[in-house]
Design an enzyme around this catalytic site. Structure first.
Site, short mmCIF file in Angstrom:
data_model
loop_
_atom_site.label_atom_id
_atom_site.label_comp_id
_atom_site.label_asym_id
_atom_site.label_seq_id
_atom_site.Cartn_x
_atom_site.Cartn_y
_atom_site.Cartn_z
N ASP A 176 0.53 -1.14 -0.34
CA ASP A 176 0.73 0.27 0.22
C ASP A 176 0.67 0.82 0.22
OD1 ASP A 176 -2.25 -1.82 0.82
OD2 ASP A 176 -2.25 -1.18 2.40
N1 URA Z 1 -1.39 -6.24 3.84
C1 URA Z 1 -1.64 -4.60 4.07
O1 URA Z 1 -3.11 -4.03 4.67
N2 URA Z 1 -0.92 -3.54 3.34
C2 URA Z 1 0.62 -4.04 2.25
O2 URA Z 1 0.81 -2.96 1.95
C3 URA Z 1 0.74 -5.42 2.69
C4 URA Z 1 -0.08 -6.02 3.31
#
Ligand code: URA
Length: 229
Positions: A101
């Protein structure tokens, strides 16, 4: 590698043009004309097309320490793509093997060998990805067993695969996942009644971010590349 693939990767020829060139006797391996497109190319032997040596560009396998504020896609308008952190000459044709993310930091793997990156991203892959997770609230007492047993995420009908959770403190944990669902860590912690306020990926399989500074990248070693099976 098969000769027709080797020739197509090394020249402007398509795979079928490469096959025709091979059958026409335009290609030699180690000085010998080779007309079988399926024959194997040993990397230590010189391949020539129309008398000139050819070799495919070296495949790229990279690890990048993603800072917050970058995205693992090229179609976002608001945030820059992680590939902006690489030198311009290195970006072309790279595949990002698994997304983080925008607000997540840590290890991103990139490469231009699609079969290799697919090993990391294919739905059945069980390669462990370890995250350091910082939480808004103290974690519930049964979090370890619930992660191990699998958690049914909102809107899904199959529980998560067994995941290992290790407590560092009441509000900080290490969580190793063996799959990659959308926003998985945040949704698992939400299912445990908590909220993620910091998320950092430390490792993927045997690949460890270690002391690679934030925003920096490095090539993977031959052992690291081979460790992704
Ligand atoms: N899980 C999440 O919620 N976000 C990420 O960036 C990676 C794994």
């Amino acid at each position: 590698m098969r000769l027709d693939k080797y020739l197509a990767d090394s020249t402007t020829l398509t795979r079928s043009q490469a096959r025709k060139a091979i059958m026409a006797g335009d290609v030699t391996i180690g000085g010998e004309v080779q007309t079988n497109a399926a024959s194997h190319v040993d990397p230590s032997v010189t391949v020539c097309w129309q008398g000139r040596p050819v070799s495919p560009p070296k495949a790229r396998y990279l690890m990048l320490h993603k800072p917050a504020g970058y995205v693992c896609s090229n179609t976002e308008d608001t945030w820059p793509p992680v590939t902006d952190l690489l030198p311009a000459g290195l970006r072309e044709g790279l595949i990002i093997a698994g997304r983080l993310d925008q607000d997540t930091t840590g290890m991103v793997i990139l490469g231009d060998d699609g079969q290799w990156t697919h090993r990391l991203t294919r739905p059945g892959s069980t390669i462990g990805k370890r995250y350091r997770v910082t939480l808004a609230e103290p974690l519930v007492a049964d979090a370890e067993s619930r992660c191990r047993d699998g958690i049914l995420l909102q809107g899904e009908n199959k529980p998560t695969r067994p995941a290992e959770l290790t407590r560092i403190s009441d509000t900080e944990v290490l969580l190793t996942l063996h799959e990659g669902r959308y926003h998985q860590v945040k949704r698992m912690m939400a299912a445990l009644g908590n909220k993620v306020v910091g998320l950092h990926r430390e490792s993927v399989g045997q690949l460890v971010l270690g002391d690679l500074p934030e925003g920096q990248w490095r090539e993977l070693t031959a052992e690291e590349i081979a460790s992704i099976k």
